[in-house]
Design a protein around this motif. Structure first.
Motif, PDB file in Angstrom:
ATOM      1  N   ALA A 148      12.964  14.592 -17.481  1.00 36.23           N
ATOM      2  CA  ALA A 148      13.446  15.079 -18.779  1.00 36.23           C
ATOM      3  C   ALA A 148      14.744  15.835 -18.559  1.00 36.23           C
ATOM      4  CB  ALA A 148      12.410  15.997 -19.419  1.00 36.23           C
ATOM      5  N   ILE A 149      15.674  15.682 -19.473  1.00 37.12           N
ATOM      6  CA  ILE A 149      16.959  16.385 -19.403  1.00 37.12           C
ATOM      7  C   ILE A 149      16.902  17.567 -20.362  1.00 37.12           C
ATOM      8  CG2 ILE A 149      19.471  16.185 -19.627  1.00 37.12           C
ATOM      9  CD1 ILE A 149      19.044  13.102 -19.478  1.00 37.12           C
ATOM     10  N   ALA A 150      17.022  18.787 -19.801  1.00 36.73           N
ATOM     11  CA  ALA A 150      16.887  19.997 -20.616  1.00 36.73           C
ATOM     12  C   ALA A 150      18.219  20.366 -21.241  1.00 36.73           C
ATOM     13  CB  ALA A 150      16.334  21.142 -19.776  1.00 36.73           C
ATOM     14  N   CYS A 151      18.789  19.436 -21.998  1.00 35.42           N
ATOM     15  CA  CYS A 151      20.037  19.656 -22.750  1.00 35.42           C
ATOM     16  C   CYS A 151      20.192  18.485 -23.704  1.00 35.42           C
ATOM     17  CB  CYS A 151      21.243  19.710 -21.812  1.00 35.42           C
ATOM     18  SG  CYS A 151      22.854  19.714 -22.673  1.00 35.42           S
ATOM     19  N   ASN A 152      20.297  18.785 -24.992  1.00 34.88           N
ATOM     20  CA  ASN A 152      20.419  17.705 -25.978  1.00 34.88           C
ATOM     21  C   ASN A 152      21.722  16.945 -25.831  1.00 34.88           C
ATOM     22  OD1 ASN A 152      18.147  17.976 -28.335  1.00 34.88           O
ATOM     23  ND2 ASN A 152      18.546  19.929 -27.369  1.00 34.88           N
ATOM     24  N   THR A 153      22.855  17.698 -25.751  1.00 29.22           N
ATOM     25  CA  THR A 153      24.170  17.046 -25.726  1.00 29.22           C
ATOM     26  C   THR A 153      24.297  16.106 -24.527  1.00 29.22           C
ATOM     27  OG1 THR A 153      24.980  19.153 -26.607  1.00 29.22           O
ATOM     28  CG2 THR A 153      26.622  17.503 -26.039  1.00 29.22           C
ATOM     29  N   ALA A 154      23.681  16.492 -23.397  1.00 26.31           N
ATOM     30  CA  ALA A 154      23.761  15.677 -22.179  1.00 26.31           C
ATOM     31  C   ALA A 154      23.198  14.272 -22.406  1.00 26.31           C
ATOM     32  CB  ALA A 154      23.025  16.361 -21.037  1.00 26.31           C
ATOM     33  N   HIS A 155      22.378  14.102 -23.447  1.00 30.34           N
ATOM     34  CA  HIS A 155      21.823  12.777 -23.725  1.00 30.34           C
ATOM     35  C   HIS A 155      22.882  11.777 -24.165  1.00 30.34           C
ATOM     36  CE1 HIS A 155      18.017  14.899 -23.376  1.00 30.34           C
ATOM     37  NE2 HIS A 155      17.422  13.728 -23.332  1.00 30.34           N
ATOM     38  N   ALA A 156      24.099  12.248 -24.411  1.00 32.28           N
ATOM     39  CA  ALA A 156      25.203  11.320 -24.677  1.00 32.28           C
ATOM     40  C   ALA A 156      25.384  10.371 -23.491  1.00 32.28           C
ATOM     41  CB  ALA A 156      26.494  12.104 -24.929  1.00 32.28           C
ATOM     42  N   TRP A 157      24.979  10.810 -22.286  1.00 26.79           N
ATOM     43  CA  TRP A 157      25.112   9.992 -21.069  1.00 26.79           C
ATOM     44  C   TRP A 157      23.776   9.361 -20.677  1.00 26.79           C
ATOM     45  CZ3 TRP A 157      27.670  14.552 -21.967  1.00 26.79           C
ATOM     46  CH2 TRP A 157      29.065  14.493 -21.949  1.00 26.79           C
ATOM     47  N   HIS A 158      22.783   9.414 -21.578  1.00 25.45           N
ATOM     48  CA  HIS A 158      21.447   8.927 -21.236  1.00 25.45           C
ATOM     49  C   HIS A 158      21.456   7.476 -20.758  1.00 25.45           C
ATOM     50  CE1 HIS A 158      17.571   6.980 -22.070  1.00 25.45           C
ATOM     51  NE2 HIS A 158      17.052   8.110 -21.660  1.00 25.45           N
ATOM     52  N   GLY A 159      22.200   6.630 -21.454  1.00 29.16           N
ATOM     53  CA  GLY A 159      22.211   5.204 -21.125  1.00 29.16           C
ATOM     54  C   GLY A 159      22.657   4.961 -19.686  1.00 29.16           C
ATOM     55  N   THR A 160      23.737   5.628 -19.280  1.00 28.33           N
ATOM     56  CA  THR A 160      24.258   5.448 -17.921  1.00 28.33           C
ATOM     57  C   THR A 160      23.278   6.001 -16.888  1.00 28.33           C
ATOM     58  OG1 THR A 160      26.441   5.813 -18.869  1.00 28.33           O
ATOM     59  CG2 THR A 160      26.291   5.808 -16.464  1.00 28.33           C
ATOM     60  N   LEU A 161      22.723   7.182 -17.169  1.00 27.57           N
ATOM     61  CA  LEU A 161      21.769   7.798 -16.239  1.00 27.57           C
ATOM     62  C   LEU A 161      20.563   6.868 -16.032  1.00 27.57           C
ATOM     63  CD1 LEU A 161      21.906  11.449 -17.644  1.00 27.57           C
ATOM     64  CD2 LEU A 161      22.723  10.723 -15.388  1.00 27.57           C
ATOM     65  N   GLN A 162      20.026   6.355 -17.157  1.00 26.88           N
ATOM     66  CA  GLN A 162      18.853   5.488 -17.066  1.00 26.88           C
ATOM     67  C   GLN A 162      19.180   4.185 -16.330  1.00 26.88           C
ATOM     68  OE1 GLN A 162      15.127   5.611 -18.313  1.00 26.88           O
ATOM     69  NE2 GLN A 162      15.760   4.581 -16.465  1.00 26.88           N
ATOM     70  N   ALA A 163      20.360   3.625 -16.617  1.00 25.55           N
ATOM     71  CA  ALA A 163      20.735   2.347 -16.000  1.00 25.55           C
ATOM     72  C   ALA A 163      20.893   2.492 -14.489  1.00 25.55           C
ATOM     73  CB  ALA A 163      22.035   1.825 -16.626  1.00 25.55           C
TER      74      ALA A 163
END
Lengths: 251, 251
Positions: B92-107
């Motif tokens: 889990a990423i403990a920052c909402n804004t950081a989820h802007a990079w979720h796709g790259t992190l997951q990939a």
């Protein structure tokens, strides 16, 4: 620019105490930054890692003499090794009783400074001119004389609770905080704290198990007591290690 | 016996929110254990690791178009890789804004399930039959439409604050919580929350930045609002992943 050093927190004993230790560490870092006139912001904090790993019960292992005493050591060694591999220069253990294995942990990873909670607390009390303190702790911590030794080295008298009070403390720790029953924890802990204060006068009362401050929060009648949270002292010590040598901070 | 799985928390954005996320996760695990009739004790919790690493400001990077958008990504990728190497099956990423990079992190780390806070929150709201929610968040989160998209996919209307309210939120986040000024944070956040409630009626108010719940705690006048803390929803989701397949828990 010289960045603060990476530090580690060895937790999971219990997990609520480990989580709370991170909060105390972050608070201590912010205080340190402010004291040195630095701006408090996300990027000013040192990199830190929290390992919350399942570790067999520490007091139980210490009770069963030699045969059980190695049980908590293995998972702690493994987690400490991983914290070292992540770059931690100093590590704090978020469990007082676990410090029974401090010597072995430190010897196995000499490249990491493993802080010792009872020595940090004793130094803190001695620096404040305190000459006597009462100790609330687990059976395991009493058994190995963790604080008694460190306090004696610092010239501080260590007052211990009576047998029935120790049993109340263990009940508050295990059936209270560790099992999520905060009401029970509060009544066990506050009863013992008030008895210690009555018996020993206005001495410092060391909450020498990470579960005790969690359970004693907001307990009625304890407002006037000189309660000391070793986790707070240890968290400040870890923050000081993280910033040691960083610009604007003491070497 | 099948143990729960190791999970990770990617924090440091800011560090106080990361620490609080561990607390929420531990609470969620204890609730889950109790709901399944299991004993709550130190050894019943899943192994979990918290990485608190310095990450360049997320909203700032999203503002400066393409040139800055990679800056927060590198340290997040590095920390996520280390959490994966430590055995984390879900992070889990403990920052909402950081989820802007979720796709790259997951990939980049397909072997780890990287939870998505806005999707978890939207699913949670939809399961409760909620049809509309107001969003308190950072400029970065508004800019990338993090919640707007996830809520639209779940059939929920997403109400956004006005420009001057957004500025107040940013002030409460940066000059308030991240700088340790909780009084300022409280007044900024509660003002916006009350205005949103007045304008949109009794909708859910999503506190879509991890700093907002920290600053809004105990703010006068907000008791009656339907405030939702995404960190709480995300922490419960992470706990569910950790226990998935463990004995006594749903597969």
């Amino acid at each position: 620019m010289l960045a603060p050093q990476t530090v580690g927190i060895l937790g999971g004993m219990g997990p609520a105490a480990g989580a709370d230790f991170v909060r105390l560490f972050v608070d201590a870092c912010a205080r340190l930054l402010r004291a040195h006139g630095q701006v408090v912001g996300d990027q000013a904090f040192p990199e830190h890692w929290l390992a919350q790993v399942p570790v067999p019960d520490r007091s139980g292992a210490l009770e069963s003499s030699e045969s059980g005493a190695h049980q908590p050591l293995e998972p702690m060694l493994q987690a400490l090794g991983r914290l070292a591999a992540l770059g931690s220069r100093a590590v704090a253990i978020a469990c007082n009783t676990a410090h029974a294995w401090h010597g072995t942990l430190q010897a196995r990873f000499p490249q990491v400074e493993v802080l010792h909670v009872a020595r940090e607390v004793s130094a803190h009390l001695a620096a404040q001119g305190v000459r006597g303190a009462a100790l609330m702790a687990t059976e395991g911590t009493y058994r190995v004389g963790l604080y008694a030794q460190a306090m004696a080295d610092a010239g501080i008298a260590c007052h211990l609770p009576r047998d029935e009070e120790r049993r109340l403390l263990m009940r508050g720790i295990y059936d209270g905080v560790k099992a999520g029953d905060m009401g029970l924890a509060r009544s066990c802990f506050s009863g013992v704290a008030l008895q210690l204060a009555q018996r020993h006068g206005p001495v410092a009362i060391v909450m020498g198990c990470t579960e005790i401050p969690l359970g004693l929060q907001g307990a009625a009648g304890t407002e006037g007591l000189a309660l000391l949270d070793p986790a707070q002292v240890l968290a400040s010590a870890l923050a000081a290690r993280a910033y040691r040598g960083a610009p604007g901070h003491p070497p």
